[in-house]
Design an enzyme around this catalytic site. Structure first.
Site, mmCIF file in Angstrom:
data_model
loop_
_atom_site.group_PDB
_atom_site.id
_atom_site.type_symbol
_atom_site.label_atom_id
_atom_site.label_comp_id
_atom_site.label_asym_id
_atom_site.label_seq_id
_atom_site.Cartn_x
_atom_site.Cartn_y
_atom_site.Cartn_z
ATOM 1 N N PRO A 1 14.645 0.549 7.512
ATOM 2 C CA PRO A 1 13.788 -0.354 6.718
ATOM 3 C C PRO A 1 14.126 -0.313 5.233
ATOM 4 O O PRO A 1 14.118 -1.349 4.558
ATOM 5 C CB PRO A 1 12.372 0.176 6.984
ATOM 6 C CG PRO A 1 12.465 0.895 8.280
ATOM 7 C CD PRO A 1 13.847 1.483 8.333
ATOM 8 N N ASP B 1 8.708 -11.459 -0.131
ATOM 9 C CA ASP B 1 7.580 -12.407 -0.100
ATOM 10 C C ASP B 1 7.969 -13.641 -0.917
ATOM 11 O O ASP B 1 8.597 -13.511 -1.977
ATOM 12 C CB ASP B 1 6.341 -11.823 -0.800
ATOM 13 C CG ASP B 1 5.749 -10.640 -0.078
ATOM 14 O OD1 ASP B 1 6.165 -10.371 1.062
ATOM 15 O OD2 ASP B 1 4.867 -9.980 -0.675
ATOM 16 N N HIS C 1 -20.629 0.007 -17.506
ATOM 17 C CA HIS C 1 -19.876 0.746 -16.480
ATOM 18 C C HIS C 1 -19.172 1.954 -17.097
ATOM 19 O O HIS C 1 -18.019 1.845 -17.511
ATOM 20 C CB HIS C 1 -18.819 -0.160 -15.844
ATOM 21 C CG HIS C 1 -19.384 -1.270 -15.025
ATOM 22 N ND1 HIS C 1 -19.491 -1.199 -13.650
ATOM 23 C CD2 HIS C 1 -19.876 -2.475 -15.379
ATOM 24 C CE1 HIS C 1 -20.033 -2.316 -13.201
ATOM 25 N NE2 HIS C 1 -20.276 -3.110 -14.227
ATOM 26 N N GLY D 1 1.381 1.835 -7.830
ATOM 27 C CA GLY D 1 0.571 2.099 -9.024
ATOM 28 C C GLY D 1 0.542 3.578 -9.363
ATOM 29 O O GLY D 1 0.622 3.959 -10.533
ATOM 30 N N GLU E 1 -17.913 4.398 -15.630
ATOM 31 C CA GLU E 1 -16.798 4.860 -14.784
ATOM 32 C C GLU E 1 -15.435 4.354 -15.264
ATOM 33 O O GLU E 1 -14.411 5.002 -15.053
ATOM 34 C CB GLU E 1 -17.035 4.462 -13.318
ATOM 35 C CG GLU E 1 -16.932 2.968 -12.976
ATOM 36 C CD GLU E 1 -18.224 2.179 -13.187
ATOM 37 O OE1 GLU E 1 -19.074 2.621 -13.990
ATOM 38 O OE2 GLU E 1 -18.362 1.106 -12.566
ATOM 39 N N ARG F 1 -24.062 -10.712 -15.830
ATOM 40 C CA ARG F 1 -24.679 -11.904 -16.423
ATOM 41 C C ARG F 1 -26.157 -11.691 -16.737
ATOM 42 O O ARG F 1 -26.733 -12.399 -17.534
ATOM 43 C CB ARG F 1 -24.637 -13.077 -15.427
ATOM 44 C CG ARG F 1 -23.260 -13.596 -15.174
ATOM 45 C CD ARG F 1 -23.307 -14.845 -14.295
ATOM 46 N NE ARG F 1 -22.035 -14.983 -13.625
ATOM 47 C CZ ARG F 1 -20.934 -15.428 -14.226
ATOM 48 N NH1 ARG F 1 -20.986 -15.822 -15.478
ATOM 49 N NH2 ARG F 1 -19.798 -15.504 -13.569
ATOM 50 N N GLY G 1 -23.060 -4.261 -8.395
ATOM 51 C CA GLY G 1 -22.872 -5.260 -7.345
ATOM 52 C C GLY G 1 -23.404 -6.623 -7.741
ATOM 53 O O GLY G 1 -24.026 -6.786 -8.796
ATOM 54 N N CYS H 1 -25.206 -0.648 -13.813
ATOM 55 C CA CYS H 1 -25.273 -2.110 -13.851
ATOM 56 C C CYS H 1 -26.332 -2.636 -12.873
ATOM 57 O O CYS H 1 -27.512 -2.468 -13.148
ATOM 58 C CB CYS H 1 -23.882 -2.708 -13.633
ATOM 59 S SG CYS H 1 -23.738 -4.332 -14.418
ATOM 60 N N LEU H 2 -25.949 -3.176 -11.714
ATOM 61 C CA LEU H 2 -26.973 -3.607 -10.767
ATOM 62 C C LEU H 2 -27.892 -2.428 -10.409
ATOM 63 O O LEU H 2 -29.097 -2.612 -10.218
ATOM 64 C CB LEU H 2 -26.318 -4.168 -9.486
ATOM 65 C CG LEU H 2 -27.294 -4.713 -8.457
ATOM 66 C CD1 LEU H 2 -27.906 -6.032 -8.913
ATOM 67 C CD2 LEU H 2 -26.619 -4.913 -7.101
ATOM 68 N N SER I 1 0.804 -1.241 0.000
ATOM 69 C CA SER I 1 0.000 0.000 0.000
ATOM 70 C C SER I 1 0.827 1.276 0.000
ATOM 71 O O SER I 1 0.417 2.292 0.557
ATOM 72 C CB SER I 1 -0.964 0.056 1.202
ATOM 73 O OG SER I 1 -1.803 -1.052 1.190
ATOM 74 N N GLN J 1 17.103 0.439 3.923
ATOM 75 C CA GLN J 1 18.385 -0.267 3.730
ATOM 76 C C GLN J 1 18.159 -1.774 3.658
ATOM 77 O O GLN J 1 18.709 -2.463 2.798
ATOM 78 C CB GLN J 1 19.338 0.034 4.885
ATOM 79 C CG GLN J 1 19.761 1.485 5.004
ATOM 80 C CD GLN J 1 20.686 1.677 6.200
ATOM 81 O OE1 GLN J 1 21.519 0.824 6.492
ATOM 82 N NE2 GLN J 1 20.530 2.783 6.898
HETATM 83 N N1 GLN Z 1 -25.164 -8.839 -10.587
HETATM 84 C C1 GLN Z 1 -25.603 -8.207 -11.782
HETATM 85 C C2 GLN Z 1 -25.384 -9.068 -13.010
HETATM 86 O O1 GLN Z 1 -24.582 -9.961 -12.997
HETATM 87 C C3 GLN Z 1 -24.966 -6.842 -11.949
HETATM 88 C C4 GLN Z 1 -23.495 -6.871 -12.124
HETATM 89 C C5 GLN Z 1 -22.827 -5.542 -11.908
HETATM 90 O O2 GLN Z 1 -23.396 -4.648 -11.282
HETATM 91 N N2 GLN Z 1 -21.614 -5.388 -12.382
HETATM 92 O O3 GLN Z 1 -25.997 -8.855 -14.009
#
Ligand code: GLN
Length: 538
Positions: free
Chosen positions: A194, A151, A510, A21, A512, A465, A357, A384-385, A17, A196
């Protein structure tokens, strides 16, 4: 410009962390701003083939590329900084490396040989690093090695870097090692030990760091830079401080002040110019000097974790700067939201975004949130969801289909207004099997999104999906929720909006993922503008 691709490896030590990136993306920005075609790649030492099956609690957001790779969220930073799309080749995990070596073994490609970490796994890693370089598209490839040196799982990567640096020869590759210089308040001192130790750990694997980037909360004094240079075999000018910044978008300028680009180009025997950061700085100027403010609610179930909705939060920063408005994002936990408290939790907001989600947890709260903003004319963006919840809410409360649901949440529902896509029905594997990556969408004329995109055909990235069930399209449209974006080949509904509402848009994709500093996403820009208008009316 250059004929041969040069390689920069970014390793990390002391702790995770530290922001490898962001350092990689900032350096890439400075190199790109000098005219070098630069890309960034992330190698992740875990065994999952990709992060697509990982919970956001484990790994933050899963970022999706145009070519449908489910990747580490650092690729989002790379795209946001560089405004150049990444692809499958930009993120490789140990799982993928092993999978391809084992596939080759089964095909008989190593017939007669014992397949081993060295040379087979390390060769595969080296190949993956050079795929981008060999494409001819880049002058410089920056490869970020995930994890922390020392690691067990990082060892093959560090070994691959050692071999490659040797093979590529002087001035063609270098290693930037990112470490922490902690401040011990009891002693009142910054501590170099740390760093070094971390540089020594890297040397045990035969890799000498060329540049040290030291994360610190306080300025590194000269004597401490001297000490680090002496103990770590680097020149003093190669000791770069990375002090905590108020925004990640300040880091390229901070690295420029420290001369990170100059030292890197010198070591790679490339010409160094003054980077042109005009556009970048104009964005920063707008971002830091907003003329007004809006508050947008982000309704999700991972709100306690910053990284889970990374691209959405960054898209608001880009869209805010574009509108010269400060966007305060207020997290609202969907599990704690219901019809009774929706007013108390949402009425002060200038806009509401219902997040993407998976699974049932928190969805009823999302549906209640949609109802409240629909009935109270608060600007809404469903992703999406979030879009699917808007369709369910409308079906239940406007069409009167009480039991309406997505078959993801209730396979037995009488009204599956959201259901599994046809091509998903026989899929049982979870990894990499969703509808992924960029798909075309045709925009219906005279809709909200028509004004937003100003283009008949757009393409946006997907990861889902389930879909809008077209069997309900007519009924839903008759009541005022219109399908204003359709996939031209399949007719799948990609966008819905409500006509008698100031700004209500749901998208199956999406947006975003495609928002960058240079190209703030038009949908976020328009949503923030609608929130501003709502705020003025209040
Ligand atoms: N769970 C929902 C689907 O699979 C929405 C997926 C999401 O929000 N990325 O369609």
């Amino acid at each position: 410009m250059t004929t041969k691709t040069k390689y920069i490896f970014v390793t990390g030590g002391v702790t995770s962390s530290l922001g490898k990136g962001i350092i990689a993306a900032s350096l890439a920005k400075l190199l790109q701003a000098q005219g070098y075609r630069t890309t960034i790649q992330k190698l992740d030492p875990y065994i999952n083939v990709d992060p697509g099956t990982l919970n956001p609690y484990e790994h933050g957001e899963c970022y999706v590329t145009d070519d449908g790779a489910e990747t580490d969220l650092d690729l989002g930073h790379y795209e946001r900084f560089l405004n150049v799309p990444t692809s499958q080749a930009n993120n490789v995990t140990t799982g993928r490396i092993y999978q391809s070596v084992i596939d080759k073994e089964r095909r008989g490609e190593f017939l007669g040989k014992t397949v081993q970490v060295i040379p087979h796994i390390t060769d595969e890693i080296k190949n993956r690093i050079q795929i981008l370089g060999n494409s001819g598209d880049y002058d410089i490839v920056i490869t970020e090695i995930g994890g922390t040196v020392g690691d067990i799982e990082s060892l093959p990567y560090v070994e691959a870097v050692r071999q490659l640096k040797w093979e590529l020869g002087e001035n063609n590759a270098l290693v930037i090692h990112l470490t922490l210089v902690p401040f011990l308040s009891a002693a009142g001192e910054l501590k170099t030990k740390p760093t070094q130790h971390s540089v020594k750990t890297l040397m045990e694997s035969g890799v000498q760091a060329d540049v040290l980037v030291c994360r610190t909360e306080h300025e590194l004094p000269e004597d401490l830079r001297d000490k680090l240079a002496r103990f770590c075999n680097v020149t003093k000018e190669s000791v770069i401080q990375s002090i905590d910044a108020s925004t990640i978008y300040d880091v390229p300028n901070l690295m420029l002040e420290q001369g990170l680009d100059t030292i890197v180009l010198k070591k790679l025997d490339l010409e160094s110019n003054v980077p042109n950061l005009d556009q970048w700085n104009a964005f920063l100027q707008r971002h830091k000097n907003p003329v007004s403010e809006v508050t947008i609610g982000l309704i999700g179930k991972y709100v306690e974790l910053q990284d889970s909705y990374k691209s959405i939060l960054e898209a608001f920063i880009h869209a805010g700067a574009e509108n010269e408005v400060k966007v305060n994002v207020e997290s609202v936990h969907s599990e704690y939201l219901n019809g009774d408290n929706a007013k108390a939790m949402l009425s002060h907001l200038d806009g509401v975004l219902v997040a993407p989600g998976f699974g049932e947890r928190g969805i009823e709260g999302k549906i209640d949130a949609v109802r409240y903003v629909r009935e109270n004319n608060i600007p809404f963006l469903g992703i999406c969801l979030g879009m699917q919840m808007a369709v369910i809410e409308f079906s239940r409360n406007v069409l009167g289909l009480e039991d309406a649901n997505s078959t993801e949440m209730n396979p037995e529902t009488k009204h599956p207004v959201i259901n599994l896509m046809e091509e998903q029905k026989n899929i049982t594997d979870k990894g990499g099997t969703m509808r992924l990556g960029a798909w075309d969408c045709e925009i219906i004329k005279d809709s909200i999104v028509d004004g937003v995109y100003n283009s008949k055909i757009i393409d946006e990235r997907h990861r889902h999906r389930y879909e809008f069930n077209s069997a309900y399209k007519q009924q839903i449209e008759e009541k005022g929720m219109l399908a204003t974006g359709l996939n031209p080949e399949t007719g799948l509904v990609e966008i819905i909006e409500i006509t008698n509402h100031p700004w209500f848009v749901g998208v199956q994709y999406h947006p975003e993922y495609k928002s960058t500093v240079a190209n703030p996403h038009p949908l976020f820009v328009a949503f923030v503008k609608a929130a501003q208008q709502h705020n003025k009316k209040k």
